[in-house]
Design an enzyme around this catalytic site. Structure first.
Site, PDB file in Angstrom:
ATOM      1  N   ASN A 120      31.824  24.510 -24.228  1.00 23.35           N
ATOM      2  CA  ASN A 120      32.246  24.656 -22.833  1.00 23.35           C
ATOM      3  C   ASN A 120      33.158  23.482 -22.485  1.00 23.35           C
ATOM      4  OD1 ASN A 120      30.601  26.952 -22.506  1.00 23.35           O
ATOM      5  ND2 ASN A 120      28.833  25.694 -22.001  1.00 23.35           N
TER       6      ASN A 120
ATOM      7  N   SER B 149      28.680  20.839 -18.247  1.00 26.70           N
ATOM      8  CA  SER B 149      27.885  20.035 -17.317  1.00 26.70           C
ATOM      9  C   SER B 149      27.653  18.611 -17.823  1.00 26.70           C
ATOM     10  CB  SER B 149      26.542  20.718 -17.034  1.00 26.70           C
ATOM     11  OG  SER B 149      25.797  20.846 -18.225  1.00 26.70           O
TER      12      SER B 149
ATOM     13  N   HIS C 299      30.403  18.573 -27.011  1.00 22.17           N
ATOM     14  CA  HIS C 299      29.253  19.115 -27.742  1.00 22.17           C
ATOM     15  C   HIS C 299      29.493  20.562 -28.110  1.00 22.17           C
ATOM     16  CE1 HIS C 299      28.586  19.484 -23.377  1.00 22.17           C
ATOM     17  NE2 HIS C 299      27.960  20.630 -23.624  1.00 22.17           N
ATOM     18  N   LEU C 300      28.952  20.938 -29.249  1.00 17.33           N
ATOM     19  CA  LEU C 300      28.950  22.335 -29.670  1.00 17.33           C
ATOM     20  C   LEU C 300      27.545  22.882 -29.481  1.00 17.33           C
ATOM     21  CD1 LEU C 300      30.941  22.084 -33.032  1.00 17.33           C
ATOM     22  CD2 LEU C 300      31.820  22.670 -30.767  1.00 17.33           C
TER      23      LEU C 300
HETATM   24  P1  AMP Z   1      27.212  22.227 -21.077  1.00 26.59           P
HETATM   25  O1  AMP Z   1      26.745  22.945 -19.843  1.00 26.59           O
HETATM   26  O2  AMP Z   1      28.053  23.051 -21.999  1.00 26.59           O
HETATM   27  O3  AMP Z   1      27.851  20.900 -20.719  1.00 26.59           O
HETATM   28  O4  AMP Z   1      25.911  21.922 -21.915  1.00 26.59           O
HETATM   29  C1  AMP Z   1      25.072  20.845 -21.656  1.00 26.59           C
HETATM   30  C2  AMP Z   1      23.737  21.225 -22.218  1.00 26.59           C
HETATM   31  O5  AMP Z   1      22.965  20.040 -22.293  1.00 26.59           O
HETATM   32  C3  AMP Z   1      22.946  22.222 -21.371  1.00 26.59           C
HETATM   33  O6  AMP Z   1      22.693  23.390 -22.150  1.00 26.59           O
HETATM   34  C4  AMP Z   1      21.664  21.460 -21.045  1.00 26.59           C
HETATM   35  O7  AMP Z   1      20.530  22.277 -21.059  1.00 26.59           O
HETATM   36  C5  AMP Z   1      21.623  20.413 -22.135  1.00 26.59           C
HETATM   37  N1  AMP Z   1      20.894  19.198 -21.816  1.00 26.59           N
HETATM   38  C6  AMP Z   1      20.997  18.429 -20.697  1.00 26.59           C
HETATM   39  N2  AMP Z   1      20.180  17.371 -20.794  1.00 26.59           N
HETATM   40  C7  AMP Z   1      19.568  17.460 -21.997  1.00 26.59           C
HETATM   41  C8  AMP Z   1      18.605  16.657 -22.691  1.00 26.59           C
HETATM   42  N3  AMP Z   1      18.095  15.547 -22.144  1.00 26.59           N
HETATM   43  N4  AMP Z   1      18.185  17.065 -23.901  1.00 26.59           N
HETATM   44  C9  AMP Z   1      18.675  18.174 -24.460  1.00 26.59           C
HETATM   45  N5  AMP Z   1      19.588  18.971 -23.868  1.00 26.59           N
HETATM   46  C10 AMP Z   1      20.023  18.619 -22.651  1.00 26.59           C
END
Ligand code: AMP
Length: 116
Positions: free
Chosen positions: A89, A97, A102-103
Site C-alpha cells: 500500500n 497507515s 512494507h510488503l
Molecule cells: P498499511 O495499512 O499497508 O500501512 O499496513 C500497516 C499494517 O501494519 C496493518 O496491516 C496493521 O495491522 C499492521 N500493524 C500495525 N501495528 C502493528 C504491530 N505493532 N505489529 C504488527 N503489525 C502491525
C-alpha cells in the site's frame, strides 16, 4: 518523512514485541497484528524508506532483497504451492497507515479481485 520512529522501527529495535518469522541482514518479517487472512505477514526493510513512491534508483538492490525476503517468508510458511498475494500500500489513496515501506504477504485463503 517525520523524524520520530515508526512502530516498525521500534519493532526492528526490539523496543516493542512482534511475532517475528524471518530475519536477514536487510529485512525483517513478522505477523500482522490485525490479520486479513489465515497467514498475514509484513516484510520490511531494516533501513527506513517511507513507501514505494519514495524509492530511489539507488534502492534497486534493497527493493529486490525485500521482494526475495517475501518469497522466502512464503516458502517458509508453506504458501508457495497454493499461492499467495504480495501487496504494498502506498500513500493515502493506497491505504498506507505505517510510513515505513512494507510488503503484506497474505495467504491461506482464496484472494478476490479487485481489492477494496
Ligand atoms: P498499511 O495499512 O499497508 O500501512 O499496513 C500497516 C499494517 O501494519 C496493518 O496491516 C496493521 O495491522 C499492521 N500493524 C500495525 N501495528 C502493528 C504491530 N505493532 N505489529 C504488527 N503489525 C502491525
Amino acid at each position: 518523512m517525520s523524524d520520530s520512529k515508526t512502530i516498525f522501527e521500534k519493532i526492528i529495535a526490539r523496543e516493542i514485541p512482534a511475532d517475528i518469522v524471518y530475519e536477514d541482514e536487510h529485512c525483517l518479517a513478522f505477523h500482522d497484528i490485525q490479520p486479513q487472512a489465515p497467514v498475514h505477514v509484513l516484510v520490511i526493510p531494516k533501513r527506513r524508506i517511507e513507501n514505494v513512491a519514495s524509492l530511489e534508483d539507488g534502492d534497486q538492490e534493497m527493493a529486490g532483497k525485500l521482494l526475495l525476503a517475501a518469497r522466502n517468508v512464503a516458502r517458509q510458511l508453506e504458501l508457495a504451492d497454493r499461492g499467495y498475494r504480495v501487496v504494498a500500500n502506498c500513500g493515502n489513496d493506497g491505504g498506507q497507515s505505517v510510513d515505513h515501506l512494507h510488503l503484506h504477504v497474505l495467504g491461506g485463503r482464496q484472494m478476490k479481485w479487485p481489492p477494496g
